[in-house]
Each structure stands twice: as structure tokens, then as C-alpha cells.
Design a protein around this motif. Structure first.
Motif, mmCIF file in Angstrom:
data_model
loop_
_atom_site.group_PDB
_atom_site.id
_atom_site.type_symbol
_atom_site.label_atom_id
_atom_site.label_comp_id
_atom_site.label_asym_id
_atom_site.label_seq_id
_atom_site.Cartn_x
_atom_site.Cartn_y
_atom_site.Cartn_z
ATOM 1 N N ALA A 164 0.816 -1.211 0.000
ATOM 2 C CA ALA A 164 0.000 0.000 0.000
ATOM 3 C C ALA A 164 0.852 1.264 0.000
ATOM 4 N N THR A 165 2.112 1.154 0.442
ATOM 5 C CA THR A 165 2.994 2.322 0.506
ATOM 6 C C THR A 165 3.652 2.645 -0.834
ATOM 7 N N THR A 166 3.488 1.774 -1.822
ATOM 8 C CA THR A 166 4.106 2.010 -3.125
ATOM 9 C C THR A 166 3.439 3.186 -3.830
ATOM 10 N N THR A 167 4.245 4.099 -4.336
ATOM 11 C CA THR A 167 3.733 5.285 -5.024
ATOM 12 C C THR A 167 3.213 4.920 -6.408
ATOM 13 N N THR A 168 2.020 5.361 -6.740
ATOM 14 C CA THR A 168 1.425 5.106 -8.051
ATOM 15 C C THR A 168 0.923 6.416 -8.645
ATOM 16 N N LEU A 169 0.415 6.348 -9.875
ATOM 17 C CA LEU A 169 -0.148 7.513 -10.556
ATOM 18 C C LEU A 169 -1.671 7.390 -10.636
ATOM 19 N N VAL A 305 18.198 6.458 -14.218
ATOM 20 C CA VAL A 305 17.513 7.202 -15.269
ATOM 21 C C VAL A 305 16.999 8.517 -14.699
ATOM 22 N N ASP A 306 16.889 9.517 -15.559
ATOM 23 C CA ASP A 306 16.309 10.797 -15.125
ATOM 24 C C ASP A 306 14.822 10.623 -14.803
ATOM 25 N N ASP A 307 14.334 11.442 -13.860
ATOM 26 C CA ASP A 307 12.929 11.419 -13.476
ATOM 27 C C ASP A 307 12.492 10.012 -13.086
ATOM 28 N N ALA A 308 13.336 9.355 -12.285
ATOM 29 C CA ALA A 308 13.045 7.983 -11.871
ATOM 30 C C ALA A 308 11.725 7.882 -11.115
ATOM 31 N N ALA A 309 11.344 8.932 -10.407
ATOM 32 C CA ALA A 309 10.107 8.876 -9.612
ATOM 33 C C ALA A 309 8.885 8.677 -10.505
ATOM 34 N N THR A 310 8.835 9.408 -11.612
ATOM 35 C CA THR A 310 7.696 9.248 -12.522
ATOM 36 C C THR A 310 7.680 7.862 -13.155
ATOM 37 N N GLY A 311 8.842 7.415 -13.600
ATOM 38 C CA GLY A 311 8.910 6.089 -14.196
ATOM 39 C C GLY A 311 8.514 4.996 -13.225
ATOM 40 N N ALA A 312 9.007 5.090 -11.992
ATOM 41 C CA ALA A 312 8.686 4.085 -10.977
ATOM 42 C C ALA A 312 7.196 4.085 -10.662
ATOM 43 N N ALA A 313 6.609 5.273 -10.551
ATOM 44 C CA ALA A 313 5.175 5.365 -10.228
ATOM 45 C C ALA A 313 4.319 4.780 -11.342
ATOM 46 N N LEU A 314 4.686 5.069 -12.597
ATOM 47 C CA LEU A 314 3.926 4.501 -13.706
ATOM 48 C C LEU A 314 4.066 2.984 -13.742
ATOM 49 N N LEU A 315 5.288 2.481 -13.545
ATOM 50 C CA LEU A 315 5.509 1.042 -13.552
ATOM 51 C C LEU A 315 4.679 0.362 -12.460
ATOM 52 N N THR A 317 1.936 1.500 -11.142
ATOM 53 C CA THR A 317 0.513 1.602 -11.523
ATOM 54 C C THR A 317 0.144 0.516 -12.509
ATOM 55 N N LEU A 318 0.959 0.323 -13.522
ATOM 56 C CA LEU A 318 0.665 -0.693 -14.534
ATOM 57 C C LEU A 318 0.765 -2.101 -13.941
ATOM 58 N N ALA A 319 1.749 -2.303 -13.062
ATOM 59 C CA ALA A 319 1.894 -3.622 -12.443
ATOM 60 C C ALA A 319 0.696 -3.928 -11.541
ATOM 61 N N GLY A 320 0.175 -2.900 -10.874
ATOM 62 C CA GLY A 320 -0.978 -3.113 -10.005
ATOM 63 C C GLY A 320 -2.210 -3.575 -10.767
#
Length: 323
Positions: A164-169, A305-315, A317-320
Motif C-alpha cells: 500500500a505504501t508504493t507510489t502510483t499515478l 535514469v532521469d525522473d526515476a520517480a515518474t517512471g517508478a510510479a507509472l511502472l 501503476t501498470l503492475a498493479g
């Protein structure tokens, strides 16, 4: 961050390619060289320069040294693949490099001693450059072949939801999204240029084939120039300037995603597509922020990678959505 028990598959083929094949290659080289012992001079050539042989020594000492290197290195690659090879990339790396080293050093022994057969004085031996180049080519081909036959990771879907603590978009369920970033390493050209100059200088100062060997070592460094990261409905894909090797993680195998800071030298021993001693794999071109993925089977994947936070959040979200 979610953690799972390490699951290292295909240990049998890892042992075959990191221990059995290299030791058989070494044994074959030793048997062949020892069959020539009555044809060799009392002291054998151990080093060449542009002017020919410039150092002689004991044949037994040379055989023991080369054998020790192959045996110890093969054991190290077997241990890394067996106990930290939860990712296929790690197992391919250890298999390829173990086979490469055994064939290269075994071939160098054969080429070196063959050039001295029938001589009384080892200093009369002709150059071995041609044989070294052939040995290098065969070793590379065999190493690539060994890495290619290593089985890929088995499909291991995750069975639990992301923490639940994982950041998503905040994306709608039916929204399709793709995230692409290209990272460049500004200092890579300086490293490559320095080694190229060293290779040319060494080739002039010693022998051409010595410079060639060092020059060939430049090829993997080209992977440091740039890297591309893609996150989409398939999961994570990261590759350098070359199409292979690449890192891929399917969405349904992701257990957690986070953003971390990475020290390439401290954690992975260098830059590029790397394997750490704990089995983590990474595409690390620079120090700084990175996407960290925890996948099934105890795999850890790190990509700078640059802007890792956005990439991680999208990943995440899609994995969820795959749960």
C-alpha cells in the motif's frame, strides 16, 4: 520494500558451463602441451615484444599459473551463478565469461608452446600474433554461445498485491501509457579515448596483437554511451547502445517498485549492464537516482535514469493492474 526468498533456477547448466566445460578445455590444453614436452627447449618463452622473445622461464611455472587462474576464476563464476544467479542475466554472464577465459588462456598456452617446438633456444621462436588473434576470436564466439544457451528466467507471476505504501499515478483503469527516457554518459568518450590511446601505445611499444587485445576491450565500453528505458503495458525494458544484452521485467512478475540512489562502483563494481555479488542486476550509467524493481524469485533490478520517480510510479501503476 517487499522481499522474497531467492530462487536460483537452472543450477545444473550453470555448473556445466562454469565448471565442467572450462575445466575440460583446460585439461585438453594441458594434455596437448605436455605431449610436446620432449620437443620444447629447457626454458620456454614467456613474453614477446616487437623484437621477439624477451623473457624466458619455466614451462611448469607457466602451466601452473595459467591453470590456477582458470580454476579459481571458474569456481568464482560457478559460486556467483549458483548462489546469486536468480536472474538469467547473471547466469549468462558467468557462463559466458568462464568459457571465454578458459578457451582464451588454454589457447594462449597451446599457441605459445607450439611456436617453440623443436627449438633449442626459445628466443628463436617466431611471433604468435596470428595465433593469439584466432584464439581471441574463438574464445569470444564460444563465450557468446555459452551465454546464449543459458535458459531464460521461468515465468513466475506475483500472487500478492503491491504494498500500500508504493507510489502510483492516478490513471484510469483503461488509460494506456508509455514512458521513455534516454540517459547519456558524458564522460564515457573520455574513458574510451584514453584506452584507445593506451592500446595504440602498447601495440607500438610491445607487439601489435597486445594492443589489439586491449583495443577489443573497448567494445563493451560503448555500452556506457547511452541507455534507453521503456515502461509500458509489457513492463520494464532497459538497454544500452546495443540491442543486447537488455533487461526486461514483465508487469505480472513485479512485487514492488521504488526510487533509490545508486553508487555504480560501490554497489556494482562499475558502470554499464552489471551484476552485483548479491545477484542484483542493473543498468547503471551514472551515480544518482534509479528505479528499483523487486521481482519474483528474489530478483532485484536497478536502472539509473532521469525522473526515476515518474517512471517508478507509472511502472507500479501498470503492475498493479495485473493483480
Amino acid at each position: 520494500m517487499t522481499t522474497t526468498t531467492r530462487n536460483v533456477p537452472h543450477r545444473g547448466i550453470t555448473a556445466l558451463l562454469t565448471l565442467v566445460v572450462p575445466l575440460l578445455v583446460l585439461a585438453a590444453a594441458l594434455v596437448l602441451v605436455l605431449s610436446w614436452r620432449d620437443e620444447l627447449p629447457a626454458e620456454v618463452a614467456t613474453h614477446w615484444s616487437n623484437d621477439g622473445v624477451d623473457q624466458v622461464g619455466s614451462a611448469a611455472g607457466m602451466l601452473v599459473t595459467f591453470s590456477t587462474i582458470v580454476v579459481l576464476f571458474s569456481l568464482a563464476m560457478w559460486a556467483l551463478g549458483t548462489f546469486a544467479g536468480q536472474a538469467a542475466m547473471t547466469r549468462r554472464f558467468v557462463a559466458g565469461i568462464a568459457v571465454w577465459l578458459a578457451i582464451f588462456l588454454g589457447g594462449i598456452l597451446v599457441v605459445t608452446f607450439d611456436a617453440q617446438r623443436g627449438l633449442t633456444d626459445a628466443r628463436d621462436a617466431t611471433g604468435i600474433g596470428g595465433g593469439v588473434v584466432v584464439t581471441l576470436a574463438v574464445a569470444f564466439a564460444a563465450g557468446i554461445a555459452a551465454a546464449s544457451v543459458v535458459p531464460r528466467d521461468p515465468h513466475r507471476p506475483a500472487h500478492s498485491a503491491l504494498p500500500a505504501t508504493t507510489t502510483t499515478l492516478p490513471l484510469d483503469v483503461d488509460t494506456r501509457a508509455t514512458w521513455v527516457r534516454t540517459t547519456r554518459q558524458g564522460h564515457a568518450w573520455l574513458i574510451i579515448a584514453a584506452i584507445a590511446v593506451a592500446a595504440v601505445g602498447l601495440g607500438i611499444a610491445t607487439d601489435w596483437w597486445i594492443g589489439l587485445i586491449l583495443g577489443v576491450g573497448l567494445t563493451p565500453l560503448l555500452m556506457l554511451l547511452s541507455a534507453t528505458v521503456v515502461i509500458d503495458a509489457r513492463g520494464l525494458m532497459a538497454r544500452t547502445a546495443f540491442p543486447w544484452p537488455r533487461i526486461t521485467v514483465p508487469l505480472d512478475e513485479i512485487e514492488d517498485v521504488d526510487v533509490v540512489r545508486v553508487d555504480p562502483m560501490g554497489e556494482f563494481g562499475g558502470w554499464g549492464i552489471r551484476t552485483a555479488l548479491d545477484g542484483s542486476i542493473g543498468m547503471v550509467l551514472r551515480k544518482g537516482e534509479a528505479i528499483e524493481v523487486r521481482a519474483t524469485g528474489g530478483r532485484r533490478i536497478v536502472v539509473t535514469v532521469d525522473d526515476a520517480a515518474t517512471g517508478a510510479a507509472l511502472l507500479a501503476t501498470l503492475a498493479g493492474r495485473e493483480r
